[in-house]
Write an enzyme that holds these catalytic residues in place. Structure first.
Site, short mmCIF file in Angstrom:
data_model
loop_
_atom_site.label_atom_id
_atom_site.label_comp_id
_atom_site.label_asym_id
_atom_site.label_seq_id
_atom_site.Cartn_x
_atom_site.Cartn_y
_atom_site.Cartn_z
CG HIS A 44 11.61 68.97 -41.85
ND1 HIS A 44 12.92 68.22 -41.33
CD2 HIS A 44 12.32 68.05 -43.57
CE1 HIS A 44 12.87 67.06 -41.46
NE2 HIS A 44 13.07 67.86 -43.07
CG HIS A 90 14.13 60.47 -43.57
ND1 HIS A 90 13.78 59.44 -44.89
CD2 HIS A 90 13.63 62.02 -44.10
CE1 HIS A 90 12.60 60.38 -45.57
NE2 HIS A 90 12.87 61.60 -45.43
CG HIS A 92 7.49 62.67 -37.76
ND1 HIS A 92 8.46 62.76 -37.29
CD2 HIS A 92 6.70 62.40 -36.95
CE1 HIS A 92 8.80 63.31 -36.11
NE2 HIS A 92 6.99 63.51 -35.81
CD GLN A 309 14.41 60.73 -51.25
OE1 GLN A 309 14.92 60.89 -51.11
NE2 GLN A 309 12.70 61.53 -51.44
#
Length: 726
Positions: A44, A90, A92, A309
């Site tokens: 990733h 996004h 998984h 986040q």
């Protein structure tokens, strides 16, 4: 702690990769350092299996300001205006926890855009689910749609376009790809490259928690029967905090405080600090006890690998610290100087006055493994099935079945959950070939679209890669926009499987060929590998987000019929290719044979000619012909307008089904005034472009002589039947 082979493998690293780590560090790493390598060396973040192929893609043309390698791509649209855009996966997280997985996917892609100085103006998405009859599909669908709508609606960015598709290949691995588009002054773009020594490294935004730890590593591994246990690796989003963070960052960007800025996305503080240092060819020292944490006794390992986040990492001039802090405090956000840039090219981490990590930046970035994996070439499948050997069926029955199927039905149930008009600049939203967003206070608009075609790529990846770029090209042209550039999200299975790696390599090669021929470069993107469960890989699914510009707007809804007695023409040659078509799939459950051929010369010539007709105001409405063929394109033009069409049977085509359901590429349906027919056909003939008058606009009915006659209201109900009953 002694690092065992089991610990190495649990971090998603191969034993030979661990040996390389020891060689690069000239010692064994500690657990924190191993975790940091795990984050930076996974697929990733490092693109270790894809980079060698991605380098082949064209990334420049006259409008490109910034190509791949930054948070997002940047293109020039004139008048000192720039469009900044990117798409990411996004997948998984959304399968494990659909609401938060989708919501944080939206939040992450928005940060990629406003990090560079752009105010986001639009969101798009490409979401793929398993068989509707699968017991998990309904919950995943509702969760993902709610997550996308919940985040976008709350932050106040319109979700203007997208696609929702179903196929059993995604039963155990759904796809959630989110795209964001922003507008900025081209002279005020912000980048992530660190500059200067002894500059302040500043943490801003939300506090760090334990959510999302190992999220990037989890996204770089296949699922198995224990995937539910990975819920702790799914981040939790807060759109209201993101709104505050966006406004604070954009306010700070009005002066010259920021030297560089990076979103804390995948791999959190680890990736943001390493990427900034690597691009700037310097080092960073961080005091981890200064990182704002929302949970007690968080360890350095947890702090560095958390993917909480709504966080950013800034490098700013130390003289501007107080004024910058004042802005973030005003927006009720954390602003903490956690470290500094250093001349030594290392990531140095301290915690409570103890050194806890000391890693060369190059070892984490430029010296990460790069694989040229073995791959198998896919042969073009043969045309084995002959249509005349299949069971006969009435034409009207096929149309009814396809229009009411899960993939061809109207997706209003989804799009009605998204605020598409917030900010007041949406001119055309979902349901057309492309969405249009007006550039505020300017006489121009940006066209945006997102597309995928997994079945074509599964059949023949090279052709499929070409086709999906061309599909994006046609969708932009169909609203009168000049195509400028694309972003891509390449969703594939396990790259260690030579067949999967071959699908990827050939799809990228097909994309390269189409992008070069159409002058339609790739400026940003994402690769998502390991989409599969228990060694069952998804179909190769490249998703393309296209952006175009519409100057001096004479805007009208291009995709719906306008007036009775207007003529309807098809532009582009029809050969009747049914292999890999919606018709074969829905009517006969056939998935054999090659995808339709892609003739790039025809794509370019036909597209440019159609765009010229639109600019000359010779076209009343237009729709590109794609999945489902001509008959589905015509149906959609009727459904959106409440007008109908009377279609004449083709004189030269040997088979109605081939003519109307064939998915030959490079074609458009256009509606014109009858008085303009000679002028339009003369222009088409002069440019050697095939065209044919196929019918006339009429009231109330969609009609094919001697085959069917359906009231437009009934057609609408058929097209809305599946989704509203699901």
């Amino acid at each position: 702690m002694k690092i065992s082979n089991d610990i190495v493998e649990k971090h998603g690293l191969k034993l030979e990769e661990y040996d390389l780590i020891k060689n690069l560090m000239e010692r064994e790493p500690n657990l924190l350092e191993l975790g940091i390598f795990s984050a930076m060396w996974n697929e990733h973040c490092s693109y270790k299996s894809s980079k060698i192929h991605l380098k082949k893609l064209p990334t420049k043309n006259s409008c490109v300001i910034q190509g791949p390698g930054e948070n997002a791509g940047v293109i020039d649209i004139g008048d000192d205006d720039a469009i900044i855009f990117k798409i990411e996966s996004h997948n998984h997280p959304s399968f494990i926890e659909p609401y938060q997985g989708a919501a944080t996917g939206v939040g992450g892609i928005l940060r990629d855009v406003f990090t560079m100085g752009a105010r986001p103006i639009a969101l798009l998405n490409s979401i793929h689910f398993g068989d509707p009859k699968n017991k998990k599909t309904r919950n995943l669908l509702h969760g993902v749609v709610s997550g996308i709508g919940g985040y976008g609606n709350c932050i106040g960015i319109p979700t203007v376009a997208g696609e929702t598709k179903f196929n059993s290949t995604y039963n155990e691995n759904i796809l959630v790809n989110a795209m964001a588009v922003g507008h900025a002054n081209k002279n005020k773009i912000f980048y992530s490259k660190a500059k200067g020594i002894d500059k302040s490294v500043v943490y801003v935004g939300s506090k760090t928690g334990r959510d999302g730890i190992h999220g990037a590593s989890m996204a770089s591994a296949e699922f198995d029967e224990n995937s539910e246990e990975k819920k702790p690796t799914v981040q939790v989003g807060d759109p209201f905090t993101e709104k505050l963070l966006m406004e604070a960052c954009l306010e700070l960007m009005k002066d010259k405080s920021i030297i560089s800025i990076q979103d804390m996305g995948a791999a959190g503080l680890t990736s943001s600090s390493v990427e900034m240092a690597s691009k700037g060819n310097l080092g960073i020292e961080i005091n981890l006890e200064k990182v704002p944490c929302r949970e007690d006794k968080m360890t350095p390992y947890e702090i560095m690998l958390s993917e909480s986040q709504e966080r950013m990492l800034l490098i700013i001039d130390e003289k501007k610290e107080k004024s910058a802090e004042k802005i973030f405090r005003k927006w009720d956000l954390d602003f903490v100087v956690i470290g500094k840039t250093i001349e030594e090219k290392k990531l140095k981490l301290n915690h409570n006055d103890q050194k806890v990590a000391d890693i060369p930046i190059d070892a984490l970035a430029s010296k990460a493994p790069l694989y040229d994996r073995k791959w198998n070439k896919t042969k073009l499948p043969e045309k084995k099935v002959k249509f005349n050997t299949l069971k006969k069926i009435k034409f009207e029955d096929t149309l009814i079945k396809i229009l009411s199927s899960c993939n061809q039905s109207n997706k209003n149930w989804v799009t009605e959950q998204y605020d598409q008009m917030v900010m007041g600049d949406t001119l055309q939203r979902s349901g057309s070939d492309s969405a249009l967003i007006k550039i505020h206070n300017k006489d121009k608009a940006v066209a945006v679209t997102v597309d995928s075609s997994a079945n074509y790529c599964k059949s023949h990846p090279f052709t499929g890669g070409k086709q999906i770029v061309c599909e994006s090209w046609r969708n932009l042209i169909s609203v009168g926009a000049k195509p400028l550039a694309i972003t891509n999200c390449l969703n594939f299975g396990n790259p260690e499987n030579p067949d999967v790696m071959g699908q990827f390599a050939e799809a990228v090669s097909g994309m390269k060929e189409a992008c070069e021929f159409l002058d339609f470069p790739v400026v940003s993107g994402n690769v998502s590998f390991y989409n599969g469960t228990n060694q069952r890989n998804i179909y190769p699914t490249p998703v393309i987000g296209g952006v175009g510009i519409l100057n001096k707007m004479n805007y009208k809804k291009n995709h719906i019929l306008k007036k009775e007695s207007n003529l309807v023409l098809i532009v582009g040659k029809t050969f009747g290719h049914l292999y890999q078509s919606v018709f074969f799939e829905e009517i006969y459950s056939l998935f054999d044979g090659p995808p339709p051929e892609v003739n790039l010369l025809n794509e370019r010539n036909n597209g440019k000619m159609v765009l010229d007709l639109i600019k000359k105001n010779l076209v009343s409405s237009i729709h590109d012909i794609s999945a489902g063929g001509l008959i589905i394109a015509l149906s959609e033009m009727c459904i959106g307008s409440e007008l109908g069409i009377k279609i004449e049977k083709p004189k030269k085509m040997r088979n109605l089904f081939e003519y109307f359901y064939g998915e030959d590429q490079g074609r458009y349906v256009i509606e014109i005034e009858a008085t303009n027919l000679n002028k339009v056909q003369k222009l088409l003939k002069e440019n050697n472009i095939f065209n044919d008058v196929i019918g006339k606009v009429q009231k109330d009915y969609f009609e094919l002589s001697d085959e069917f006659k359906i009231n437009i209201k009934e057609l609408y109900n058929l097209n809305n039947k599946w989704y509203y009953n699901y």
